[in-house]
Design an enzyme around this catalytic site. Structure first.
Site: not given
Ligand code: CAA
Length: 246
Positions: A147, A149, A152, A184-185
């Protein structure tokens, strides 16, 4: 003679551990960092005070000509690259609805084009010398999606397509090409995820019930860089605490 390992983005969470591990195993370790990284000199000094003997070069891995110039310099200063770890990467996490073309391009250029840009500079030499290792650092999210990405996940999935095709082309030449897909590290990139998202959406899906450690990723890179791993090529090795088993 010591083999030369080039780790892109070696000053980041995973990169530093990879550099440290390869240095401990006797490789001459060279790293790149983004040209604007104001902490690069300090990092290098600190690491070399600990005796690692790293070399570091500024390089925008998204820029083909910059990669060429950088690797030319490395070859001149240190010698040909035997192990390339394409590790540099960025995130611009946001829902697709909010994502701009610039957010898409930044991630694709830095995380995927970089694999072409750097591998292009070293592959002919590896093939000529009949030995080489290319390790592409992808992500669990390139396999399962995540979600927020789309950019990415597309780049990280693309890396493995490159790996498989490249591995076939050089398999007879003693060069292996592999992808690793960390989960996730505990790095800065992961710690930037909002805590409530980490706690509610991510940690519950990691069966070993913790984040991974950078040293655990470095150990896998060390194996793939080794003589023993000569029969592993075109693989995508998951290292994610059981998060995405298949
Ligand atoms: N699954 C399902 N729903 C999700 C979710 C998820 N993972 N994350 C957020 N949501 C939902 C929320 O519950 C929310 O729902 P409602 O409106 O019904 O309440 C809606 O999406 C909006 O969520 P946010 O308020 O968080 O929205 P935002 O626009 O402020 O942020 C986001 C969205 C930037 C994607 C944020 O949720 C975020 O940073 N998520 C993490 C993303 C992630 O996992 N990144 C990995 C980084 S680490 C990496 O990349 C290294 C690697 O290789 C593993």
């Amino acid at each position: 003679m010591a083999r030369v390992a080039l780790v892109t983005g070696g000053m980041g969470g995973l990169g530093e551990s990879i550099c440290v591990k390869l240095a401990a195993l006797g490789y001459k370790v060279v790293t790149t960092h983004s040209p604007g990284n104001s902490k690069a000199a300090e990092w290098l000094q600190t690491m070399n005070n600990m005796g690692y003997g790293f070399k570091a070069y500024p390089c925008d891995v998204a820029d083909f000509d910059a990669c060429k110039a950088c690797v030319d310099e490395i070859v001149k200063d240190i010698g040909p690259v035997d192990v390339l770890v394409n590790n540099a990467g960025i995130t611009r996490d946001m829902t697709f609805k909010r994502m701009t073309k610039a957010d898409w391009d930044a991630v694709i250029h830095t995380n995927l084009d970089s694999v072409f840009n750097m591998t292009k500079q070293v592959m002919d030499g590896m093939v000529e010398r009949k030995w080489g290792r290319v390790i592409n650092v992808s992500s669990v999210n390139g396999i399962k999606g995540a979600f927020g990405q789309t950019n990415y996940a597309a780049a990280k999935a693309g890396m493995h397509g490159f790996t498989k095709a490249m591995a076939l082309e050089v398999a007879k030449s003693g060069v292996t090409v592999n992808t690793i897909s960390p989960g996730y590290i505990g790095t800065k990139m992961v710690m930037a995820i909002p805590q409530e998202v980490l706690d509610s959406k991510i940690l519950p899906h990691i069966p070993v019930n913790r984040l991974g450690k950078p040293e655990e990723i470095a150990g896998l890179v060390a194996y793939l860089s080794s003589e023993e791993a000569a029969f592993v090529t075109g693989a995508n090795i998951s290292i994610n605490g059981g998060q995405h088993m298949f």
